[in-house]
Design an enzyme around this catalytic site. Structure first.
Site, PDB file in Angstrom:
ATOM      1  N   GLU A   1      37.948  46.899  71.497  1.00 36.81           N
ATOM      2  CA  GLU A   1      37.110  46.790  72.353  1.00 36.81           C
ATOM      3  C   GLU A   1      36.047  47.293  71.520  1.00 36.81           C
ATOM      4  OE1 GLU A   1      38.385  51.365  74.224  1.00 36.81           O
ATOM      5  OE2 GLU A   1      36.791  51.234  72.774  1.00 36.81           O
TER       6      GLU A   1
ATOM      7  N   CYS B   1      29.035  47.280  67.563  1.00 41.04           N
ATOM      8  CA  CYS B   1      30.535  48.091  66.587  1.00 41.04           C
ATOM      9  C   CYS B   1      31.628  47.645  66.990  1.00 41.04           C
ATOM     10  CB  CYS B   1      30.458  49.982  67.504  1.00 41.04           C
ATOM     11  SG  CYS B   1      31.700  50.996  66.625  1.00 41.04           S
TER      12      CYS B   1
ATOM     13  N   CYS C   1      44.982  51.945  65.904  1.00 38.77           N
ATOM     14  CA  CYS C   1      45.331  52.736  64.536  1.00 38.77           C
ATOM     15  C   CYS C   1      46.233  54.005  64.093  1.00 38.77           C
ATOM     16  CB  CYS C   1      43.737  53.572  64.663  1.00 38.77           C
ATOM     17  SG  CYS C   1      43.379  54.510  63.297  1.00 38.77           S
TER      18      CYS C   1
ATOM     19  N   CYS D   1      44.107  61.113  63.624  1.00 34.38           N
ATOM     20  CA  CYS D   1      43.076  61.840  64.054  1.00 34.38           C
ATOM     21  C   CYS D   1      43.343  62.931  65.189  1.00 34.38           C
ATOM     22  CB  CYS D   1      41.612  61.671  63.651  1.00 34.38           C
ATOM     23  SG  CYS D   1      41.359  60.391  61.739  1.00 34.38           S
TER      24      CYS D   1
ATOM     25  N   CYS E   1      40.933  62.053  68.531  1.00 40.04           N
ATOM     26  CA  CYS E   1      40.386  60.722  68.390  1.00 40.04           C
ATOM     27  C   CYS E   1      41.182  59.950  69.468  1.00 40.04           C
ATOM     28  CB  CYS E   1      39.852  60.033  67.411  1.00 40.04           C
ATOM     29  SG  CYS E   1      39.973  58.351  67.178  1.00 40.04           S
TER      30      CYS E   1
ATOM     31  N   GLY F   1      40.177  51.402  64.363  1.00 38.19           N
ATOM     32  CA  GLY F   1      41.814  51.137  62.911  1.00 38.19           C
ATOM     33  C   GLY F   1      40.352  51.615  62.292  1.00 38.19           C
ATOM     34  N   GLU F   2      41.128  51.175  61.142  1.00 34.92           N
ATOM     35  CA  GLU F   2      40.846  51.529  59.814  1.00 34.92           C
ATOM     36  C   GLU F   2      40.798  50.175  59.000  1.00 34.92           C
ATOM     37  OE1 GLU F   2      39.316  54.699  58.457  1.00 34.92           O
ATOM     38  OE2 GLU F   2      39.882  53.032  56.361  1.00 34.92           O
TER      39      GLU F   2
ATOM     40  N   SER G   1      32.852  52.289  58.253  1.00 34.99           N
ATOM     41  CA  SER G   1      33.110  53.440  58.335  1.00 34.99           C
ATOM     42  C   SER G   1      34.916  54.040  57.279  1.00 34.99           C
ATOM     43  CB  SER G   1      32.861  54.286  58.990  1.00 34.99           C
ATOM     44  OG  SER G   1      33.708  55.493  59.844  1.00 34.99           O
TER      45      SER G   1
ATOM     46  N   SER H   1      33.484  59.410  56.997  1.00 35.30           N
ATOM     47  CA  SER H   1      34.194  60.700  58.770  1.00 35.30           C
ATOM     48  C   SER H   1      34.551  61.483  57.338  1.00 35.30           C
ATOM     49  CB  SER H   1      35.298  60.041  59.646  1.00 35.30           C
ATOM     50  OG  SER H   1      34.767  59.040  59.949  1.00 35.30           O
ATOM     51  N   LEU H   2      34.519  63.508  57.240  1.00 39.24           N
ATOM     52  CA  LEU H   2      34.513  63.841  56.815  1.00 39.24           C
ATOM     53  C   LEU H   2      35.302  65.406  57.798  1.00 39.24           C
ATOM     54  CD1 LEU H   2      33.909  64.478  53.779  1.00 39.24           C
ATOM     55  CD2 LEU H   2      32.426  66.614  54.556  1.00 39.24           C
ATOM     56  N   HIS H   3      34.167  65.904  58.529  1.00 39.30           N
ATOM     57  CA  HIS H   3      34.486  66.529  60.149  1.00 39.30           C
ATOM     58  C   HIS H   3      35.071  67.758  59.853  1.00 39.30           C
ATOM     59  CE1 HIS H   3      33.847  62.408  62.404  1.00 39.30           C
ATOM     60  NE2 HIS H   3      34.893  62.453  61.874  1.00 39.30           N
TER      61      HIS H   3
ATOM     62  N   ASN I   1      32.755  63.654  71.584  1.00 45.68           N
ATOM     63  CA  ASN I   1      32.458  62.285  72.962  1.00 45.68           C
ATOM     64  C   ASN I   1      34.343  63.494  73.500  1.00 45.68           C
ATOM     65  OD1 ASN I   1      31.584  60.466  74.725  1.00 45.68           O
ATOM     66  ND2 ASN I   1      30.893  59.495  72.833  1.00 45.68           N
TER      67      ASN I   1
ATOM     68  N   CYS J   1      35.167  56.228  70.939  1.00 44.68           N
ATOM     69  CA  CYS J   1      36.670  55.252  70.836  1.00 44.68           C
ATOM     70  C   CYS J   1      37.907  54.853  71.523  1.00 44.68           C
ATOM     71  CB  CYS J   1      36.677  55.883  69.061  1.00 44.68           C
ATOM     72  SG  CYS J   1      35.044  55.736  68.223  1.00 44.68           S
TER      73      CYS J   1
HETATM   74  N1  SAH Z   1      38.841  54.892  60.838  1.00 36.35           N
HETATM   75  C1  SAH Z   1      37.410  54.927  60.600  1.00 36.35           C
HETATM   76  C2  SAH Z   1      36.304  54.071  62.103  1.00 36.35           C
HETATM   77  C3  SAH Z   1      35.971  54.043  63.136  1.00 36.35           C
HETATM   78  S1  SAH Z   1      36.179  55.708  63.996  1.00 36.35           S
HETATM   79  C4  SAH Z   1      36.700  56.398  60.200  1.00 36.35           C
HETATM   80  O1  SAH Z   1      37.532  57.212  60.546  1.00 36.35           O
HETATM   81  O2  SAH Z   1      35.577  55.951  59.474  1.00 36.35           O
HETATM   82  C5  SAH Z   1      34.727  55.681  63.611  1.00 36.35           C
HETATM   83  C6  SAH Z   1      33.546  57.037  63.756  1.00 36.35           C
HETATM   84  O3  SAH Z   1      34.195  58.137  65.114  1.00 36.35           O
HETATM   85  C7  SAH Z   1      34.962  58.370  63.135  1.00 36.35           C
HETATM   86  O4  SAH Z   1      33.636  59.254  62.591  1.00 36.35           O
HETATM   87  C8  SAH Z   1      35.702  59.161  63.680  1.00 36.35           C
HETATM   88  O5  SAH Z   1      36.005  60.090  63.312  1.00 36.35           O
HETATM   89  C9  SAH Z   1      34.312  59.209  64.867  1.00 36.35           C
HETATM   90  N2  SAH Z   1      35.238  59.501  66.349  1.00 36.35           N
HETATM   91  C10 SAH Z   1      36.577  59.170  66.497  1.00 36.35           C
HETATM   92  N3  SAH Z   1      36.873  59.971  67.890  1.00 36.35           N
HETATM   93  C11 SAH Z   1      35.737  60.822  68.437  1.00 36.35           C
HETATM   94  C12 SAH Z   1      34.657  61.375  69.100  1.00 36.35           C
HETATM   95  N4  SAH Z   1      35.832  61.425  70.291  1.00 36.35           N
HETATM   96  N5  SAH Z   1      33.649  61.521  69.572  1.00 36.35           N
HETATM   97  C13 SAH Z   1      32.976  60.992  68.381  1.00 36.35           C
HETATM   98  N6  SAH Z   1      33.416  60.733  67.712  1.00 36.35           N
HETATM   99  C14 SAH Z   1      34.645  60.589  67.294  1.00 36.35           C
END
Ligand code: SAH
Length: 348
Positions: A90, A103, A110, A114, A117, A160-161, A192, A215-217, A291, A334
């Site tokens: 995608e 993007c 992946c 997480c 995700c 992907g990472e 990222s 991506s801290l979260h 999302n 994603c």
């Molecule tokens: N692996 C990398 C890049 C891909 S994810 C990373 O983790 O940064 C890109 C971003 O989207 C990350 O910050 C991820 O945590 C976030 N993300 C994943 N699923 C999501 C969702 N359902 N809603 C909003 N952001 C999301």
């Protein structure tokens, strides 16, 4: 066959040397690929006929076929592409007032796992080559050619990472950044990562001008480990030390991404803890509305809570932005589009 999009200018010069060609030929080829956007070697009319044959025998150009495109009301477009081996990726195009932003995806599936995700619903099958990432940009750029606009911002935030596919991702950045090609400014390219410390260290040592987003979260290990398994391997203290090294050595600002998930990481206490973690760093926090993904129980924080979270950060001296949603009415999270496609294909 391999796509020629995988080659950096230097890499291409090396290939051409094998055929007894001078380095300037690589610049000519870059110009055909990334300025004139041709899709066949036959169109590269200033190359010797024999070289055109050699290149055609060895490389393809566009390795992608579009199988689906969804366009949201705000113009955000999500593309589903099929690669030569039948797997799909995608890519998202967003329109901002500063221009067109793409993007890109870096891996098929992946393995970071997480919890929130959709990408992780499908484990990593393989890394994308640099060319398969470049091709996502080129496919969309060719569409934009018709509107006389260009991709001028790139975020490596698709499935992907990136630091788990380090070399190909950095080659990708070098290719789209090259002055002889698309010339996307380094400061308009953002990588990222979920926090792979060895990748951050390598990136720091490379002294690149690309932006780094993390991506801290979550503001503490307990919560972060429960949401992001990567935190067990590289806990917050290690992540923060690596980032401080990066930021000091490179004089670069770091973006922390923080998705707001209802009742999970959006409390007053979380905001204060986050502020304490980041205060004093050359960094800011990008607050992102979650999302929702059908397959998991997490929900988006309501607006009031999100605004309050933002206020608390600002009051504690941490700069933040509260991002609005893009492509709300399409499968924009994603991996969502691809996950649905795979489900349909498997008849489930
Ligand atoms: N692996 C990398 C890049 C891909 S994810 C990373 O983790 O940064 C890109 C971003 O989207 C990350 O910050 C991820 O945590 C976030 N993300 C994943 N699923 C999501 C969702 N359902 N809603 C909003 N952001 C999301």
């Amino acid at each position: 066959m391999e796509t020629i999009y995988s080659y950096t200018l230097q890499g291409l010069e090396n290939v051409l040397a094998e055929y007894g060609q001078k380095p300037y030929r690589a610049k000519q080829i870059f110009s055909w690929l990334y300025r004139k956007h041709v899709l066949s070697f036959a169109e590269m009319t200033d190359l010797p006929a024999a070289l055109i044959d050699q290149l055609s025998e060895r490389f393809t150009i566009m390795p992608l076929r579009m199988i689906e495109k969804q366009v949201a009301k705000d113009g955000t477009a999500k593309y589903l592409f099929e690669l030569q081996d039948g797997s799909s990726v995608e890519t998202v195009l967003m329109h901002f007032n500063f221009g067109e932003s793409v993007c890109v995806t870096t891996q098929i599936g992946c393995s970071m796992g997480c919890r929130f995700c959709a990408s992780g619903l499908l484990k990593k099958q393989r890394d994308l080559s640099a060319g398969e990432i470049v091709a996502q940009i080129m496919y969309i750029q060719r569409e934009l050619d018709e509107q006389d606009t260009r991709v001028n911002n790139v975020v490596v935030m698709g499935t992907g990472e990136p630091f788990d596919n380090y070399d190909n991702v950095l080659d990708f950045c070098s290719i789209i950044n090259s002055d002889h090609g698309l010339a996307v400014g380094a400061r308009h390219i953002t990588i990222s990562t979920c926090g792979l410390v060895p990748g951050i260290d390598r990136f720091a040592e490379g002294h690149y001008q690309y932006n780094l987003a993390i991506s801290l979260h979550a503001p503490n290990n307990e919560l972060r480990s429960s949401l992001m398994p990567v935190n067990k391997a590289y806990p917050i203290e290690e992540l923060m030390s690596a980032l401080k090294r990066y930021s000091t050595d490179n004089h670069r600002k770091i973006t922390f991404e923080y998705i707001l998930i209802k009742g999970v990481n959006d409390s007053d206490r979380d905001a204060v803890e986050l502020a304490e973690l980041i205060r004093g760093m050359n960094a800011y926090v990008n607050l992102i509305p979650y999302n929702e993904v059908e397959e998991n129980p997490f929900r988006t924080s309501d607006e009031k809570t999100s605004l309050h979270f933002y206020d608390v950060l600002m009051k504690h001296g941490v700069k933040a932005t509260l991002r609005s949603k893009h492509g709300d009415d399409i499968d924009a999270a994603c991996g969502q589009l691809r996950a649905r496609h795979e489900r349909n294909r498997n008849g489930g």
